[in-house]
Each structure stands twice: as C-alpha cells, then as structure tokens.
Design an enzyme around this catalytic site. Structure first.
Site, PDB file in Angstrom:
ATOM      1  CG  ASP A 188      -2.103   0.943   1.077  1.00 25.44           C
ATOM      2  OD1 ASP A 188      -1.901   2.061   0.557  1.00 25.44           O
ATOM      3  OD2 ASP A 188      -3.218   0.562   1.468  1.00 25.44           O
ATOM      4  CB  CYS A 228      -6.629   2.706  -0.401  1.00 27.21           C
ATOM      5  SG  CYS A 228      -5.200   3.512   0.353  1.00 27.21           S
ATOM      6  CG  ASP A 261      -2.744   0.709  -2.820  1.00 30.65           C
ATOM      7  OD1 ASP A 261      -1.560   1.120  -2.756  1.00 30.65           O
ATOM      8  OD2 ASP A 261      -3.576   0.910  -1.914  1.00 30.65           O
ATOM      9  CG  HIS A 262      -2.259   4.431  -4.097  1.00 32.73           C
ATOM     10  ND1 HIS A 262      -1.465   5.051  -3.160  1.00 32.73           N
ATOM     11  CD2 HIS A 262      -3.325   3.939  -3.416  1.00 32.73           C
ATOM     12  CE1 HIS A 262      -2.029   4.937  -1.972  1.00 32.73           C
ATOM     13  NE2 HIS A 262      -3.153   4.265  -2.086  1.00 32.73           N
TER      14      HIS A 262
END
Length: 504
Positions: free
Chosen positions: A13, A54, A314-315
């Site tokens: 994450d 998220c 995720d990013h």
C-alpha cells in the site's frame, strides 16, 4: 508445470515504483529481497495504477476496469454488487481466492439492510474472496490487535495505535518488529497456508508503507535523514504551490503532519521532509525483509517452482516531491507502482525488464488467462503474458489514470475554492513514452510535461510550438475513453437467435 500453479499476489500500500529503479530514492533504498526477486522474474518498470486512492485503486485491480467504468471512485463509494471481478471469475473456475488483509471495498447499499454494519465502513471485503485473515487499519475488529493483547502487549485503538513511543517522529513504534502488522500478516499467511493442496490462490495485502509513518526498531532509525535525496521541485518561477490552480489546495489538504500521528505542529521544512522520507524507507525495508521470508518459505516447503509470485502496489506516494504528500497528485509518483511477476514456466525470461507501458487493470486479465479461466468481457485490461514470453511483443502505447478530488456529501477544498460540483472535480492523465497530459473535468487549465527535457519540473502546455502535441494527446485521451466504456452488455445482442455475446 503441467498442473495448475499456485498464485501468490502481494499488494503493498502506497509503495513508490521508483524505489526499484535507478532513481535517487532507488539508489538509497535497501531492498535486497525485492531486487533478488527481480533477478528471477520479469519487471515492468513503467507500470501505473489507473486510479487512486486505496479503495478505487483496489477496485480497478480486482475488476480489471478503469474507474470511469466501475465508478467506485472514492474511499467509501460503493462498488456495484454485480460487477464482475477477479475473485468471482476464479470461483467460477473452481479456485477459491484467499485474501489476507483487506480489499477496501465499500458495499452496495441496495442489497443490504440499512442497519447492516458493513455499511458503516469503507474497509469491507470484496465479494468472491475468502477472507482467510481479516486485517484493517481503522476498524476495531482487528485480529492483529487481539494478538498483541493476548501477548500482554495491548495497543490503543486507531489512530493512536501508530503513535511513536517518544517525543519525536523517529521514535520507535510501541510494538516490536516481530509483532508489527507486517510481521503478523506474514506469520499468519505461512501458518494458514501450511499443507495447502497444490493450485492455491492467495493475495497478501500489506498496509505498509501507508502512513501513519511509524516503524518498529531497528527500522525507525535504519536510514539517516541526512542521506535522503532532496525532493523534486518545479522550475516555474511561481514555485511548487502556485504554478497551477490545483496545487495550493493539494498542499493544504495534506501537509507533512498528516504523515505521522501525534505531531500536528510538525513544521514544513527540508528537515521534516528528510525525516519523513527516512521513516518511509524504513517501512519499505521492513516489508522487504518479509518478502524475503515468503520467498524462503516457498523454497523450504518445495513450492517455489510451482508458484507464480507477483509483487505490486495499489498506488504511489508523493513523499514531498513538488511540496506534496500522499497520493492526491497528477504526478507520476502518485500512480507509478512496481510490478514484478515471477512465473516458473518462463525461466528464460527471468531477470528481464521492460519499459512498455502497463496498467493495474492488466493484472486480472493476465492471471485469468494464465489459469485458463474465463475472462469477463467487462475487463479493460490487456494480458501481460505475451510480454512475459517476449519483451518485444506489442502492448500499450500509452497509459491512462484518473482521480476524483470531489465529495458529494462534504465539499473538498477544491470544491470550495473553485465552486465545483463533485462531478466536476476530477482529472485524467495520459502518458506516452515522452509526454504526460493532465486534463481536468472543470475549467482548470491542462498540464503538459515533456519527460525528455524538463520532465515534471515544467508545464509546457502554454508554449505555442506544443499546441499540436497537446491536441494529439487530447485526441488520444478522447479515443481511449471512447473505446473503453463499460461493456456489461455492449457485446451482447438479443434477437431471433436469443442472447448472443460476441468477441469481435
């Protein structure tokens, strides 16, 4: 392998993609296990999440859809209950997808009672997953906290769980490294997967290095702030805050103090930026240690050569670049994430890297094709298997990302400042090998970066000689949206022959 392989999909994450490149931060980051994995895998160096933050990014990861189609565009925006997803497709193929951690999926209120507790949080489970280990950051029902309490080491509820145990931000966490949330998730995976029959599918979703930035010893002081490279900054004479209308509210929305718990008056300074960067890298190195443990476990249990090992995020995270923190930026650092795929069936490609543009929506399609499972025609992704087999294979010529910075029930700073409706508060990014175009859904001016020359340090959209480039990229973005709309029934025809779905 003639039998069905295991799949281990690790989703970190807020892990920046440039940490595993030869970037200034990448040269400082100590990530030996991830880099060792790269030596036995195919690495996609220009891999981008199609949306942030998220919840939306994970919705796109698991549905294989752009946010413009699944429309779960904010943390807390529901995902339609009948949306085709990777876990549902795996179930249909006879595979039980086991989830360790979280999916951050807000539930569809149309199919639940109004008092259903699942409608009280965005941190809920995507339908189709087997929730083998429930991990949340904000919710109280947290097995990790129960585990610490059972060991006589209780921690306070969120967010105080992540208060440093001291009067400065580099003080250690209140829990030891062997008891951290990262360690606990890794331990539970290895315990619960022990003896599983061949052909399992599991996804580990680590909350780190997502803030609050607090690390257990020794990771809290593993990096010296003095060794941190300076953040990127604009070449515009107006400065990082003022060269575009979007930016002042972006900086006001998320200040350095938002990255840690318990220090609301943390000054905005070079020293603060360096200290936060050091903490962030410490959490990344802690993650790396546990990636190494997972690799060792697969080898020790004889599963290494029967398991497809995938590492992604995720990013990304701005980490002070251009005066910004978090992932509310159109810059690459918000969307650029790692993707490493080790397929034991493609050993001749191990150690390879490709600079082809790839997207987070590609992963679901890739896994379903690899498992010979049916791919829902709603998925926008393109399989990466041709690239894994031959790096010269044709893939994407550009990548596309988007983000909503509005809120329909509580006005955001941008909405207040520019008198925007929530449906106007969004932007899209189109990237080619050389250029980045940012197009807003409101009257804010577009942004054009020439990555060959000044990179993201200078917006060149107002230069007359770039008008044709701006128009060409705008056309590409329009074409992208026109050929990738929601395809729930777009390929289906009802008529004299009944219901027919085409593939042309």
């Amino acid at each position: 392998m003639s039998h069905r392989p295991n799949i281990l999909l690790i989703v970190m994450d807020q892990f920046r993609g440039d940490l595993l490149t030869d970037s200034p931060l990448g040269r400082v980051a100590q990530l030996p296990n991830m880099r060792a994995l790269m030596g036995e895998a195919v690495t996609f160096q220009n891999h981008y999440s199609v949306v942030a933050p998220c919840g939306p990014s994970r919705a796109s990861l698991w549905t294989g859809q752009y946010a413009m189609n699944h429309r779960s565009v904010r943390n807390g925006t529901p995902l339609r209950h009948d949306t085709p997803t990777l876990p549902k497709a795996l179930r249909a193929a006879g595979i039980v997808p086991e989830l360790f951690g979280y999916s951050d999926t807000a539930q569809d209120p149309r199919v639940l009672e109004a008092d259903d507790p699942r409608l009280q949080t965005y941190e809920e489970l995507m339908d189709g997953f087997e929730e083998t280990l429930r991990m949340r950051m904000e919710s109280d029902d947290q097995p990790w906290r129960d585990h610490l309490a059972a060991k006589g080491k209780p921690v306070p509820p969120y967010p105080d769980t992540y208060l440093p145990d001291g009067d400065h931000i580099a003080a250690p966490a209140v829990y030891a490294a062997e008891d951290s949330d990262t360690a606990y998730l890794t331990d539970q995976f290895m315990q619960k997967m022990e003896g599983k029959p061949q052909g399992w599918f599991a996804t580990l979703n680590y909350v780190r290095p997502h803030p609050p930035l607090v690390a257990p010893e020794p990771y809290n002081t593993m990096y010296d702030p003095a060794d941190m490279p300076a953040p990127m900054t604009t070449k515009s004479q107006k400065g990082d805050r003022a060269w575009h209308p979007y930016l002042a509210s972006a900086q006001d929305r998320q200040k350095p103090s938002s990255m840690v718990e318990g220090f609301p008056d943390l000054p905005i300074s070079d020293q603060t930026t360096a200290a936060l960067r050091a903490l962030y890298l410490g959490l990344c190195s802690e993650l790396d240690h546990h990636i190494g443990r997972l690799s060792a476990w697969l080898k020790d249990t004889g599963q290494w050569d029967d398991t497809i090992f995938i590492l992604t995020s995720d990013h990304g995270e701005m980490l002070g670049d251009f005066g910004q923190w978090g992932k509310w930026s159109f810059n690459d650092a918000s969307f650029h994430v790692p993707l490493i795929i080790r397929d034991p069936a493609s050993t001749r490609m191990h150690g390879s890297e490709t600079s082809k543009m790839t997207e987070s929506v590609d992963l679901a399609v890739t896994l379903l094709e690899r498992l010979d499972a049916e791919i829902p025609h709603t998925m926008n992704g393109k399989s990466l298997l041709p690239l894994i087999d031959d790096l010269s294979a044709v893939h994407r010529e550009h990548s596309f990302s988007e983000q909503d910075f509005g809120n329909p029930v509580k006005q955001t700073l941008w909405m207040q400042q520019f008198k925007l409706r929530s449906d106007e508060a969004n932007y899209a990014v189109l990237r080619t090998e050389r250029y980045r175009l940012v197009q807003f859904g409101c009257e804010m001016p577009p942004v054009l970066f020439d990555m060959k020359n000044d990179g993201e340090a200078l917006d060149v959209s107002d230069k007359p000689e770039n008008l044709s480039i701006l128009l060409d990229l705008t056309r590409k973005m329009l074409c992208h949206r026109m050929v990738n709309p929601d395809a729930t029934f777009a390929n289906t025809v009802v008529g004299g022959g009944g219901v027919q779905t085409g593939t042309y």
